[in-house]
Design an enzyme around this catalytic site. Structure first.
Site, short mmCIF file in Angstrom:
data_model
loop_
_atom_site.label_atom_id
_atom_site.label_comp_id
_atom_site.label_asym_id
_atom_site.label_seq_id
_atom_site.Cartn_x
_atom_site.Cartn_y
_atom_site.Cartn_z
N HIS A 1 0.81 -1.22 0.00
CA HIS A 1 0.00 0.00 0.00
C HIS A 1 0.84 1.28 0.00
CE1 HIS A 1 -3.41 -2.54 0.22
NE2 HIS A 1 -3.50 -2.68 1.53
N HIS B 1 -9.59 1.87 0.77
CA HIS B 1 -9.50 0.72 1.66
C HIS B 1 -10.60 0.72 2.73
CE1 HIS B 1 -7.53 -2.61 3.62
NE2 HIS B 1 -6.54 -2.58 2.77
N GLU C 1 -11.49 -3.89 -2.89
CA GLU C 1 -10.65 -2.81 -3.41
C GLU C 1 -10.52 -2.93 -4.92
OE1 GLU C 1 -7.00 -3.00 -0.74
OE2 GLU C 1 -8.34 -4.52 0.06
C1 BGC Z 1 -4.29 -6.60 1.86
C2 BGC Z 1 -4.09 -7.37 3.12
C3 BGC Z 1 -3.67 -6.43 4.21
C4 BGC Z 1 -4.73 -5.35 4.33
C5 BGC Z 1 -4.33 -4.21 5.22
C6 BGC Z 1 -5.36 -5.61 2.08
O1 BGC Z 1 -5.57 -4.86 0.94
O2 BGC Z 1 -4.58 -7.43 0.77
O3 BGC Z 1 -3.13 -8.39 2.96
O4 BGC Z 1 -3.47 -7.07 5.41
O5 BGC Z 1 -4.96 -4.76 3.11
O6 BGC Z 1 -4.21 -4.42 6.46
#
Ligand code: BGC
Length: 382
Positions: free
Chosen positions: A136, A210, A348
């Site tokens: 991210h 998210h 997402e």
């Molecule tokens: C990911 C997860 C991650 C989470 C954030 C998601 O988009 O795929 O693996 O733990 O975001 O905490």
């Protein structure tokens, strides 16, 4: 019968339910200009504001920090409102321990293996913040910056333009990236996100949102009974670090088949090796429609208890469905209750994780002179 938002609001008016029950909060009246209030202060003294928007029966609260959707209230089939997104009631928790609750994600949604990629012959090393990998956008992603927020009212829409400029080299990414994300609440109560970005050097970009959904209400327990549909015949299996192997695997005959509505929990304990790696679902679905010029419907989430539904339309080729596997009972949410595994889920819209390292995945390269644009539409019903 599935009621759409207009039916619910019109029905409530006919039944004589007051506007205050359905809509008008002190902070934002329906269809009116968004209202700003101080939410908190960062350690360096920067003020964080919370913007309240309301339109078509949907109430949205957005922080200038991370563009975070801190609250999204929707009526159920009896016009009873609940906040359907996980979040915190204070800035300090967002800074110290948020697993990206409600945040804007950039420069790159999901993982880039070892935080490395090569573009036009130059190798780049990104900030690594998830084992060996970059997740991210790295340690200080777009979720951890204060955005400039500009409210607007345009016709019957209300919304916010959020601006953030990421300098050349930030988190290891090349190019100055100028990003504008627009949140719009339509008069039907739909929530639209339009992302736009430009760069002054070739770079990679993959922006997303998210939000953690629980349509029965934040803090109300598991989402395993939510019914989910994803219009995808394939997904991208991963290694143990959740980096795609590069394969596009068929969902038929596996727990990953959501082509027809099915409760999230039905096959979550099937013991498929991919579920064991991810502790549930945490994968990118390869949307059958591919990249499209306009947002097309790709997923439906429905909570049978409240009747609330969420429909997602996007122009993007992928959808990350994450079943809240890493929520472990250590975080206390907005309503004062603890979040445990599976208490919320994320959907997402995105390009595939680790695309810069897979020539067979759609490209995420953005070059100077071009504008990155993508849109996602959330339609609510009850
Ligand atoms: C990911 C997860 C991650 C989470 C954030 C998601 O988009 O795929 O693996 O733990 O975001 O905490």
């Amino acid at each position: 019968m599935e009621l759409n938002r207009r039916t619910v609001i019109a029905g409530a008016a006919a039944a004589g339910i007051a506007a205050t029950t359905l809509g008008g909060t002190a902070e934002a009246a329906s269809g009116r200009k968004p209202v700003r209030k101080l939410f908190g202060t960062l350690a360096d003294g920067t003020k964080v504001y919370r913007w309240s928007l309301e339109n078509g029966g949907t109430r949205l609260k957005v922080l200038s920090y991370g563009g975070i959707v801190q609250s999204l209230e929707l009526p159920d089939r009896h016009c009873r409102y609940a906040n359907v997104v996980a979040g915190f009631d204070n800035v300090a928790d967002y800074v110290a321990k948020s697993p990206y609750f409600g945040a804007l994600i950039g420069r790159y949604g999901n993982r880039i293996g070892k935080g490395r990629f090569t573009l036009d012959g130059t190798a780049y090393q990104l900030s690594v913040n998830d084992g060996d990998n970059s997740l991210h956008g790295g340690a200080q992603g777009f979720d951890k910056h204060v955005w400039d927020v500009e409210p607007f009212v345009k016709g019957s829409d209300v919304g916010l333009h959020l601006h953030y400029t990421s300098v050349d080299g930030e988190m290891g990414y090349p190019g100055t990236l100028r990003t504008t994300v627009t949140y719009t609440l339509t008069r039907h109560g739909d929530w639209r996100i339009d992302y736009a970005a430009t760069t002054d050097k070739a770079t990679v970009v993959n922006l997303t949102s998210h939000v953690y959904w629980n349509l029965a209400g934040e803090g109300s327990g598991t989402i395993e009974d939510h019914e989910l549909t994803i219009a995808a015949s394939r997904y991208t299996p991963t290694d143990s670090g959740l980096i795609p192997t590069g394969e596009l695997a068929g969902v038929a005959g596996t727990p990953f088949d959501f082509r027809h509505a099915k409760p999230v929990g039905r096959d979550i304990r099937a013991g498929h090796e991919q579920q064991v790696l991810a502790k549930g679902y945490d994968h990118n679905w390869v949307l059958d429609k591919g990249i499209t010029a306009r947002p097309e419907h790709v997923a439906t989430l429905r909570d049978p208890r409240s009747g609330r539904t969420l429909k997602i339309a996007t122009d993007q080729p992928g959808l990350q469905f994450y079943s809240g596997n890493f929520l472990d009972g250590t975080l206390t949410g907005t309503g004062g209750r603890t979040y445990r595994q599976g208490d919320a889920l994320c959907l997402e819209t995105q390009h595939f994780p680790d695309s810069p390292n897979h020539a067979n995945f759609p490209s995420t390269v953005l070059r100077p002179g071009r504008t990155y644009r993508t849109s996602t539409l959330h339609t609510f019903g009850a």
